[in-house]
Design an enzyme around this catalytic site. Sequence first.
Site, PDB file in Angstrom:
ATOM      1  CE  LYS D  45      -3.646  -1.555   2.540  1.00  0.00           C
ATOM      2  NZ  LYS D  45      -4.462  -1.777   3.666  1.00  0.00           N
ATOM      3  N   GLY D  46       0.256   2.318  -0.583  1.00  0.00           N
ATOM      4  CA  GLY D  46       0.855   3.646  -0.514  1.00  0.00           C
ATOM      5  C   GLY D  46       1.100   4.022   0.944  1.00  0.00           C
ATOM      6  CB  VAL D  71      -8.342   4.513  -1.458  1.00  0.00           C
ATOM      7  CG1 VAL D  71      -7.742   4.199  -0.095  1.00  0.00           C
ATOM      8  CG2 VAL D  71      -9.213   3.360  -1.934  1.00  0.00           C
ATOM      9  N   GLY D  72      -7.486   7.556  -1.436  1.00  0.00           N
ATOM     10  CA  GLY D  72      -6.771   8.694  -0.854  1.00  0.00           C
ATOM     11  C   GLY D  72      -5.690   8.283   0.125  1.00  0.00           C
ATOM     12  CG  ASN D  99       3.046   3.168  -3.798  1.00  0.00           C
ATOM     13  OD1 ASN D  99       2.360   4.053  -3.281  1.00  0.00           O
ATOM     14  ND2 ASN D  99       3.293   3.132  -5.087  1.00  0.00           N
ATOM     15  CB  CYS D 130      -1.587   9.262  -5.506  1.00  0.00           C
ATOM     16  SG  CYS D 130      -3.201   8.893  -4.790  1.00  0.00           S
ATOM     17  CE  LYS D 165       1.440   2.997  -9.821  1.00  0.00           C
ATOM     18  NZ  LYS D 165       0.719   2.186  -8.825  1.00  0.00           N
ATOM     19  N   GLY D 217      -8.159  -0.726 -14.415  1.00  0.00           N
ATOM     20  CA  GLY D 217      -8.842  -1.865 -15.018  1.00  0.00           C
ATOM     21  C   GLY D 217      -8.635  -1.934 -16.523  1.00  0.00           C
ATOM     22  CB  THR D 266      -8.232  -3.412 -11.100  1.00  0.00           C
ATOM     23  OG1 THR D 266      -7.789  -2.057 -10.870  1.00  0.00           O
ATOM     24  CG2 THR D 266      -9.718  -3.465 -10.882  1.00  0.00           C
TER      25      THR D 266
END
Lengths: 256, 256, 303, 303
Positions: D45-46, D71-72, D99, D130, D165, D217, D266
């Site tokens: 996760k970030g 999600v933020g 990440n 993000c 990224k 996706g 996804t």
Amino acid sequence: MKKYIHYFEVIYNTQLNTDYYLLKLFTEEDLPAIFPAQFVEVRIDGAPNTFLRRPISIHDVNYEKNTITLLIRIAGEGTAILSSIKSGEYLNLIYPLGNSFTMPDSDRILLIGGGCGVAPMLYAAKYFMQFGITPTFLLGYRNKESILRPEKFAKYGNVFYTTEDGSFGEKGNVLNHSLLNNEEISFEKIYACGPEPMLKALSDLAISRKIECEVSLENLMACGIGACLCCVQNTDQGHKCVCTEGPVFNVKNLIW
Amino acid sequence: MKKYIHYFEVIYNTQLNTDYYLLKLFTEEDLPAIFPAQFVEVRIDGAPNTFLRRPISIHDVNYEKNTITLLIRIAGEGTAILSSIKSGEYLNLIYPLGNSFTMPDSDRILLIGGGCGVAPMLYAAKYFMQFGITPTFLLGYRNKESILRPEKFAKYGNVFYTTEDGSFGEKGNVLNHSLLNNEEISFEKIYACGPEPMLKALSDLAISRKIECEVSLENLMACGIGACLCCVQNTDQGHKCVCTEGPVFNVKNLIW
Amino acid sequence: MVNLNIDFNGLKLKNPILTASGTFGYGTEFSDFIDLNRLGGFIVKGTTLHHREGNPYPRMAETASGMLNAVGLQNKGVEVFCKSIYPEIKDYNTNILVNVSGSVVEDYVSTAEMINELENIPAIELNISCPNVKEGGMAFGTSCASAEEVVKAVRKVYKKHLMVKLSPNVTDIVSIAKSVELQGADSVSLVNTFLGMAIDAKTRKPKLSTVTGGLSGPAIKPIALRMVWQVAKAVNIPVCGLGGIMNADDVIEFMLAGASCVQIGTANFIEPDITIKILEGIEHYCRKFGVKDINDLIGALDS
Amino acid sequence: MVNLNIDFNGLKLKNPILTASGTFGYGTEFSDFIDLNRLGGFIVKGTTLHHREGNPYPRMAETASGMLNAVGLQNKGVEVFCKSIYPEIKDYNTNILVNVSGSVVEDYVSTAEMINELENIPAIELNISCPNVKEGGMAFGTSCASAEEVVKAVRKVYKKHLMVKLSPNVTDIVSIAKSVELQGADSVSLVNTFLGMAIDAKTRKPKLSTVTGGLSGPAIKPIALRMVWQVAKAVNIPVCGLGGIMNADDVIEFMLAGASCVQIGTANFIEPDITIKILEGIEHYCRKFGVKDINDLIGALDS
Ligand SMILES: Cc1cc2nc3c(=O)[nH]c(=O)nc-3n(C[C@H](O)[C@H](O)[C@H](O)COP(=O)(O)OP(=O)(O)OC[C@H]3O[C@@H](n4cnc5c(N)ncnc54)[C@H](O)[C@@H]3O)c2cc1C
Ligand SMILES: Cc1cc2nc3c(=O)[nH]c(=O)nc-3n(C[C@H](O)[C@H](O)[C@H](O)COP(=O)(O)OP(=O)(O)OC[C@H]3O[C@@H](n4cnc5c(N)ncnc54)[C@H](O)[C@@H]3O)c2cc1C
Ligand SMILES: Cc1cc2nc3c(=O)[nH]c(=O)nc-3n(C[C@H](O)[C@H](O)[C@H](O)COP(=O)(O)O)c2cc1C
Ligand SMILES: Cc1cc2nc3c(=O)[nH]c(=O)nc-3n(C[C@H](O)[C@H](O)[C@H](O)COP(=O)(O)O)c2cc1C
Ligand code: FES
Ligand code: FES
């Protein structure tokens, strides 16, 4: 020629062999006049990757019963979905699409089909027969097991076969068949549908022998009605749409 | 608790009324232990807009026959596809998901379901019954016609009804029912599932009356297994995942 | 009765449904399926100064909920359009827009000048966003300076409604929209296709002759909708929204985001009568939700 | 036997299959379904300097062949990661990447510094893309100058493999990739999500609490693939490709376009065991097409 969007009910869906299915479809609407080598665009519902319709040749037509028949070869997701459709279900079709084989002047005509390319030939023969023309068929398959609807084709003309393994008819592909390599037998016109390499070779042969030759081509289509210009074929008059200015082309105009 | 991905065969799919369907599903794999208010994530095949799985409560479980039962309300495309699935077809499920209702200390428990929220209550009662606990049900519906599986619920406890139009049971919604508004009757614990406004009102009531109350919440889910953090509910300990830290929350922890 | 009329900065639309350039031929391809006069308008194929053969085939690849195309502006050139095609379509009782494309500023200008003379073409859509031609097109739409340059030049010669079609392949579509507004565009349309690519894993070859092509269809809708929302908030000229519209709800969503009218593109390929179905769907929506005037929906997002 | 090992600029991968940040939790969420040790790696996760509650719900909306999320960057902050989460996962026999996200350069730097101390974390993925946090994230990834600034600062303190990224929400992803290469990035991963939006036509409300969110996706695959192809041709560091990968063919396509490894995002939500199925699919592909070494596929597009 006016095009229609109609729902058709599946009367039956019969598996012919591993890859091929025969779909008979009925509509309550009156069928318009359909010409040989015309096709339908079938909507494939229920899969994100079959977003666009799929072009399928009209294999047979029965005006009394308001039915058309499609011969489907499983090539990917869309045709796989079609192959599993059950009688009583409905398919949405746009049709009749494309130009058609032109009328011959005599019955010295040869209808050549390779694999899935046999599909339009049945109705072509039936159509020509109305005008007293009995064609000769030359149909090429991989082997004996893959031969499609032999009795049905036999009804509309003399049928010659090639199989790649020689298990039925002559061994090799249609180009190798003695019919085409016998200088005694002359055809006024050849009509053909099948894989591109076969059609190209046939085109060379026809041009060198000065036989008229019309081929029905495939191409990737988005609309089927001449709106998107995705389905072009290069010709001596530039890019032509296979969906409206084809699928039938005289080989002398093609730039392969 | 270990989660599984299993294929289930549809044993039957019965329409209960306009919007509701009952799906009985069988798997050849051994069913793991399932707790009340747990749910499954069903994969919906065959539509581009139902890309993600759909969370559905486990309505009933039969360990001998290796079956689980789902109660489906048509809400949109995904549930519509589920409602048309036929026996003999297969569904791919991830399960059992989520926490569960906690054990009560007595059988003075009330299971409240509103509309689709009745789904988890049947198995909850069946589960509690193993421990000698017979719950009381309070089930709220729109009208008499929309009442779901009354005989089945009656097997596992005393059932009280409300209908919005008064056509069966008491008129109004579950909050208005005399059971909840009779100071004589006291429940140790309330378990509820249903539309958010109902759960909120119930929460206020339970807190003011100092009755323990657990609610099973819905939320939009992408994964169902705690990986995406899409399904959060605000609580006094911050954002909690409804799919893993819920769907059951004690109302005293919720910040609505 | 629901009012569907929209005054799109002077362009009178009988309803917000137009069709997208390159997906609707010259309109006549669809006359077997729908009554073209019922449309708010239609936008004909990308038209260039000179005849273009377009790209070699394959020109198309299907993708998840979308398609890539690499047609490359195949058309017979503006002269043939004016002489042979325009007379065939000019009497439809709807707005016919010409999508004007080019590779150098002068070509845009000359093409626009010629279209300016056509009485029954009330507007052009300036395509500065075609990803399928090497020499330019999209390049104009991906920087403010070049977008300004071409719009300014065309504005001088084109006297009617000038709609500018924006590229989504940019970091900041809002500033491009503002630039073209500043140069006198009467409206903007967005989005054109996204530059994408598809590969055949078996043959290891690209699926398009040009390797990359333009992505359209429902796949792009969420991004298109976001861009329409951002642009509509930022400019004072009206916005025509498009990108993946498949049904009436999609149209409503674009309008709520700020579009005053919309274009239907790829959907025409799957349902050639989709425009009319959508039109009826919009009327149904309005009746159901008590919307008396479709203009009330424009930018009415409740956020 | 097919060789699936890849030397990703010093990072040894047993196969090209990694998982995408934010779609794979901390890995353990998937241990019921797959053997994590079989993966080339997974990216957690970030992670930010401070605890973040993330955005209010609703945070998710489904779209055609895709989904939007907002999600933020909900996470407990890097300290909790180092103290409580790292010890739980550090012994998996695979590459675990963190990440790293932030809103100001100093936060990125401090977070990276702390992760640098974790023995079993061989690399970080610097998330400058993000779209779901107001203060920054994506802003860093949409201009060369800001991308350079953050990469340069992190490079000073982070001694192991630094993957950056990239955001696809840009006009020219190639120049951003080149900028981060110049500042010492060891590799780039692309793409992050596309900024999109969804509206509920009935309620007239945005479907996400934040109005806009990130699209992921299969819908985005054609655009992601194009970007990977463009970037891989332009930089000398290896590329990790992602965006809409659902099956083995998709992975092959990304590799042919130039990716040396890929991330599955996804798709994990729909099939929690998809990574292993894809891995097996790749082996099958290689056997079928006589590929002895997976490295032979990298950039092998026949165009
Ligand atoms: C005018 C015309 C008539 C046709 N008649 C028939 C018929 O009678 N019976 C029949 O079974 N098929 C026919 N086809 C071919 C049929 O349209 C394709 O096989 C079908 O569209 C493939 O769809 P899919 O989803 O199954 O496969 P996809 O997954 O879409 O594709 C599988 C493979 O087939 C290739 N392919 C897809 N569409 C075409 C196409 N249109 N032409 C050539 N290759 C293609 C793809 O590139 C891919 O390699 C015809 C095609 C045309 C253009
Ligand atoms: C833990 C849990 C248990 C559930 N149990 C059941 C059950 O037993 N039986 C049953 O029929 N349904 C149940 N649901 C609801 C069910 O998941 C949704 O109705 C379904 O996902 C809708 O999918 P759809 O494609 O039919 O509709 P969509 O077209 O996706 O949506 C239709 C409408 O429903 C809303 N919606 C979609 N998903 C949800 C959701 N998860 N929560 C709230 N609203 C949603 C959408 O915003 C939209 O307005 C449950 C949901 C959760 C989270
Ligand atoms: C086959 C095809 C050809 C197109 N040709 C043009 C064109 O000539 N000019 C133009 O501005 N846009 C062209 N477009 C883009 C569409 O007008 C539209 O902007 C895009 O397809 C997005 O809308 P949609 O998702 O509804 O299709 C074309 C699109 C397709 C699919
Ligand atoms: C729910 C969700 C959460 C995400 N969180 C992060 C994150 O924290 N950091 C990050 O760099 N990318 C994040 N992403 C983006 C993914 O890592 C990936 O770049 C994107 O989803 C595209 O790949 P996919 O189409 O395979 O999902 C998230 C994506 C989703 C769907
Ligand atoms: S398929 Fe669209 S023009 Fe032929
Ligand atoms: S649905 Fe993904 S964390 Fe709950």
